[in-house]
Write a protein that holds these residues in place. Sequence first.
Motif, PDB file in Angstrom:
ATOM      1  N   ARG A 125     -62.879  77.541  15.256  1.00 27.43           N
ATOM      2  CA  ARG A 125     -63.281  77.842  13.876  1.00 27.43           C
ATOM      3  C   ARG A 125     -63.227  79.347  13.262  1.00 27.43           C
ATOM      4  O   ARG A 125     -62.575  79.293  12.183  1.00 27.43           O
ATOM      5  CB  ARG A 125     -64.563  77.279  13.700  1.00 27.43           C
ATOM      6  N   GLY A 129     -59.020  77.771  12.586  1.00 27.15           N
ATOM      7  CA  GLY A 129     -58.552  76.411  12.667  1.00 27.15           C
ATOM      8  C   GLY A 129     -57.623  76.527  13.959  1.00 27.15           C
ATOM      9  O   GLY A 129     -57.291  77.484  14.319  1.00 27.15           O
ATOM     10  N   GLN A 155     -49.018  69.604  17.114  1.00 28.29           N
ATOM     11  CA  GLN A 155     -49.006  69.323  15.515  1.00 28.29           C
ATOM     12  C   GLN A 155     -48.058  70.487  15.116  1.00 28.29           C
ATOM     13  O   GLN A 155     -47.638  70.239  14.023  1.00 28.29           O
ATOM     14  CB  GLN A 155     -50.519  69.935  15.309  1.00 28.29           C
ATOM     15  N   ARG A 179     -63.956  65.916  14.431  1.00 30.80           N
ATOM     16  CA  ARG A 179     -62.967  66.173  13.174  1.00 30.80           C
ATOM     17  C   ARG A 179     -62.035  67.437  13.203  1.00 30.80           C
ATOM     18  O   ARG A 179     -60.986  67.138  12.852  1.00 30.80           O
ATOM     19  CB  ARG A 179     -63.950  66.376  11.892  1.00 30.80           C
ATOM     20  N   LEU A 180     -62.638  68.250  13.973  1.00 31.93           N
ATOM     21  CA  LEU A 180     -61.785  69.408  14.095  1.00 31.93           C
ATOM     22  C   LEU A 180     -60.614  69.039  15.041  1.00 31.93           C
ATOM     23  O   LEU A 180     -59.184  69.453  15.076  1.00 31.93           O
ATOM     24  CB  LEU A 180     -62.394  70.574  14.604  1.00 31.93           C
ATOM     25  N   ASP A 183     -58.214  66.377  13.251  1.00 28.70           N
ATOM     26  CA  ASP A 183     -57.170  66.883  12.338  1.00 28.70           C
ATOM     27  C   ASP A 183     -55.780  67.376  12.718  1.00 28.70           C
ATOM     28  O   ASP A 183     -55.143  67.548  12.034  1.00 28.70           O
ATOM     29  CB  ASP A 183     -58.028  67.870  11.312  1.00 28.70           C
ATOM     30  N   THR A 184     -55.876  67.465  14.163  1.00 28.50           N
ATOM     31  CA  THR A 184     -54.429  67.877  14.768  1.00 28.50           C
ATOM     32  C   THR A 184     -53.769  66.828  14.860  1.00 28.50           C
ATOM     33  O   THR A 184     -52.260  67.032  15.044  1.00 28.50           O
ATOM     34  CB  THR A 184     -54.632  68.690  16.129  1.00 28.50           C
ATOM     35  N   ALA A 187     -52.105  61.497  10.636  1.00 33.08           N
ATOM     36  CA  ALA A 187     -53.104  60.985   9.992  1.00 33.08           C
ATOM     37  C   ALA A 187     -53.219  59.089  10.307  1.00 33.08           C
ATOM     38  O   ALA A 187     -54.257  58.912  10.288  1.00 33.08           O
ATOM     39  CB  ALA A 187     -52.737  60.844   8.392  1.00 33.08           C
ATOM     40  N   ARG A 190     -55.919  58.499  13.542  1.00 36.92           N
ATOM     41  CA  ARG A 190     -57.237  58.868  13.400  1.00 36.92           C
ATOM     42  C   ARG A 190     -58.038  58.191  12.788  1.00 36.92           C
ATOM     43  O   ARG A 190     -57.713  57.971  11.529  1.00 36.92           O
ATOM     44  CB  ARG A 190     -57.321  60.228  13.500  1.00 36.92           C
ATOM     45  N   GLU A 192     -62.039  56.964  11.524  1.00 43.20           N
ATOM     46  CA  GLU A 192     -63.671  56.933  11.643  1.00 43.20           C
ATOM     47  C   GLU A 192     -64.171  55.360  11.277  1.00 43.20           C
ATOM     48  O   GLU A 192     -64.006  55.003  10.212  1.00 43.20           O
ATOM     49  CB  GLU A 192     -64.098  58.076  10.700  1.00 43.20           C
TER      50      GLU A 192
END
Length: 218
Positions: A125, A129, A155, A179-180, A183-184, A187, A190, A192
């Motif tokens: 972070r 990122g 990625q 989520r970190l 996010d790699t 879309a 992934r 939730e």
Amino acid sequence: MRLLTDPHPGGSERLLILLPGAEIALEDFARQGFIAAVRERGYAFDIQCAALDYTHVMARTVESTLHTEVIQPAQTAGYRQIWLAGISLGAFNSLLYASQHAAELAGLCLLSPYPGTGDILGEIRSAGGPQSWLETPEAQQGDERVFWRWLAECQRSDHWPCPIHAITGTEDRFIRGQRLLMDTLPATCRTELPGAHDWPAWQAQWAHWLDHGPWSRA
């Protein structure tokens, strides 16, 4: 390593390896309906539960143990397609293995993946990122940085040697790090769902993946 095997009644050249989270017994996959869910949907897989745990993480033997004691014997036995599916620490271990041996796998299913220790997540972070972190000296170090580096490189190139599907709960206690990590991924890979870091959430995630994942489209 202790293994539990549930062969498909008709035999199969496809193998699904289930890796448990911390404090999850191999027998829990059957008790909590994971194996029955695969059978109910008619997917032709032999299923193997492998007791890879935190002692292997601490000894840094996850990749070597899984490869020599599970994957290579499966290949020798004639399995032509091998999937890894893990819960929490089992998903973490799946990523450690795939970062070194993605070509050996047909794909990964990560349920509520444990994203790693707070110091390494903070490191990523602070860098801005995974992509910015990839340029730092810390990215070349060991531990779970190995799979974070692999994910960031995949990625960046938009080249994934094997498909990775990650699902977690919106109330999971590791959601920020998850989520970190997620996010790699592309879309479409992934998801939730409502839920925490517990069996009801993992059961819902497993059912969702079985019903909407790559096998359902085969």
